[in-house]
Design an enzyme around this catalytic site. Structure first.
Site, PDB file in Angstrom:
ATOM      1  N   HIS A   1       0.856  -1.183   0.000  1.00 26.87           N
ATOM      2  CA  HIS A   1       0.000   0.000   0.000  1.00 26.87           C
ATOM      3  C   HIS A   1       0.893   1.234   0.000  1.00 26.87           C
ATOM      4  CE1 HIS A   1      -3.128   2.849   1.080  1.00 26.87           C
ATOM      5  NE2 HIS A   1      -3.991   1.907   0.788  1.00 26.87           N
TER       6      HIS A   1
ATOM      7  N   ASP B   1      -7.849  -5.158   0.568  1.00 25.04           N
ATOM      8  CA  ASP B   1      -8.416  -6.048  -0.447  1.00 25.04           C
ATOM      9  C   ASP B   1      -8.137  -7.516  -0.190  1.00 25.04           C
ATOM     10  OD1 ASP B   1      -9.628  -4.259  -2.488  1.00 25.04           O
ATOM     11  OD2 ASP B   1      -7.640  -3.379  -2.352  1.00 25.04           O
TER      12      ASP B   1
END
Ligand code: ACO
Length: 427
Positions: A305, A362
């Protein structure tokens, strides 16, 4: 004492103000850079660029912290629901009972779509991607909103409720269209999440009323996705909004941005990767080896991320919720077992340790969505419903700024220098 940063270029040194955020993070204010030095800041992907000051969401990626309006995400996950979280994000405080009732009633009252929307949906091919239908239809809302050119004014409260509520109905209709099913009307007696599941899964003469644990799980998914400061889609909403485009157009653009596989589309990519492992097309070792090689462009989906160099707090909550829901329903999911093994191995792998790559939101999101019964082609659509309050909050915050400048970055031109036009017969 005001802090400054010093920049020396050729024989000139300038001082630039350093602005401090409420959590102590620092930013160099370069708004005068070009005027004073002729230089621009080059930062593709905005990796080091703060595009706005905002009081909506705080992310501390080093320590895995996420809060909405100061409230830690795990507290909201435990005590709140999606509608209350929408209010919190958009209006900046937890609503009292009266405010929540009024807001909730407004959202409920605005769920229905104009009947002519059905004809719009019928114009799409049956296999049209639901995200394409969602962005098109959210933009279409502007055609039905009275005096949309005044968007963001005194009718903002109604406009926001419209958008929150109708996005859910449009999302359900997109799915119905993709399945060739008849459209199901909203049921105002149900909660926000419950009504959505009803519009998604009911059939004529066979109403679907979701069990409470399914409604809770969907509420959680929506809440956890409700805002994440300046992600790609929220930045898109702000950029479109900076041209004074209306709320519907700005949020429709956010949906398009969210669609991409390295943004909202990553949940589907994770499930496809887990399935490939489950089917034996590649082993966990091969998957990790592939992710370590730069040349092939493959990345371990659901890992890494831009902000988090730690566990994404949302991933932890989603994982726990998946365990709880699968347990409660007394069912297993072979992909969940693969995900657990993959996570364990990746977290011990020197490449992932060195690059500080952890599961992001996710990684377990698709597992929980599967447990809720959400069809795969709707994963990103659910993310869009969840992110809508964040987009609305950012659009509103930007609109309230005294002097919003249109977003218009600079470039460094690297093309040809002036050339004479050559007529076609001489080329
Ligand atoms: N697998 C393998 N290597 C990775 C991964 C990954 N998932 N993510 C990052 N890296 C590596 C990069 O190759 C790079 O290595 P290098 O420094 O040796 O060249 C380094 O880690 C930094 O990566 P960047 O691309 O600079 O990170 P960036 O912040 O630009 O990208 C992103 C973040 C897009 C999320 C990336 O980690 C990724 O592609 N992950 C997989 C897709 C995914 O899960 N997306 C969902 C994001 S969360 C969301 O939208 C809700």
């Amino acid at each position: 004492m005001e802090r400054t940063a010093r920049l020396t270029f050729d024989d000139q040194t300038i001082e630039l103000p350093v602005i401090e955020g409420s959590e102590g993070e620092l930013g160099v204010d370069i708004t005068s850079l070009r005027a004073r030095t002729g230089l621009i800041a080059l930062d593709p992907g905005f990796v080091n660029t703060g595009a706005s000051q905002s009081s909506i969401t705080y992310v501390d990626g080093e320590n895995g912290v996420l809060s909405y309006r100061g409230i830690p995400i795990d507290q909201l996950a435990r005590h709140s629901n999606f509608v209350e979280t929408c209010f919190l994000l958009i209006y900046g405080h937890l609503p009292n009972k009266q405010e929540l009732d009024r807001f909730g009633a407004r959202v409920t009252a605005n769920a229905a779509l104009h009947e002519s929307f059905k004809h719009h949906f019928e114009g799409f091919p049956v296999d049209a991607p639901p995200m394409a239908m969602l962005s098109a239809m959210v933009n279409t809302l502007a055609c039905f909103y009275p005096r949309v050119e005044l968007s963001g004014g005194e009718k903002f409260d109604e406009e926001a409720a419209w958008l929150l509520s109708k996005t859910r109905t449009i999302a359900a209709y997109s799915y119905r269209r993709s399945m060739g099913y008849p459209f199901i009307y909203t049921d105002p007696r149900l909660s926000y999440a419950g009504d959505f599941l009803h519009m998604l899964f009911s059939q004529p003469l066979e109403e679907y009323i979701a069990p409470p644990e399914i409604v809770d799980a969907l509420n959680l998914i929506l809440m956890l996705h409700a805002d994440h400061e300046l992600g790609c889609s929220t930045t898109t909403v702000r950029i479109v909004g900076s041209s004074q485009a209306n709320l519907f157009a700005s949020c429709a653009a956010g949906i398009c941005s969210l669609w991409g596989p390295v943004h909202g589309g990553a949940t589907i990519a994770v499930i496809e990767m887990l399935e490939a492992i489950e089917r034996g097309e590649m082993t966990i070792d091969q998957t990790l080896a592939l992710a370590r090689k730069k040349q092939n462009g493959f990345r371990l989906k659901g890992f890494g991320h831009r902000l988090y160099k730690q566990f994404d707090p949302r991933a932890r909550i989603l994982k726990e919720a998946a365990v709880k829901l699968l347990d409660r329903r007394g069912v297993g999911d072979p992909l969940f077992d693969v995900a657990l093994q993959l996570e364990e191995r990746a977290l011990k792998d020197p490449y992932f340790i060195d690059h500080r790559l952890f599961p992001n939101a996710d990684f377990y999101n698709g597992i929980l969505m599967r447990a809720v019964g959400i069809p795969r082609n709707m994963f990103t659509v659910i993310f869009a419903i969840g992110r809508m309050p964040g987009w609305i909050a950012h659009w509103r915050e930007q609109k309230a700024e005294p002097a919003v400048r249109i977003a218009r970055p600079r470039q460094l031109y690297t093309g040809l220098q002036e050339m004479a036009y050559v007529p076609i017969e001489e080329r």
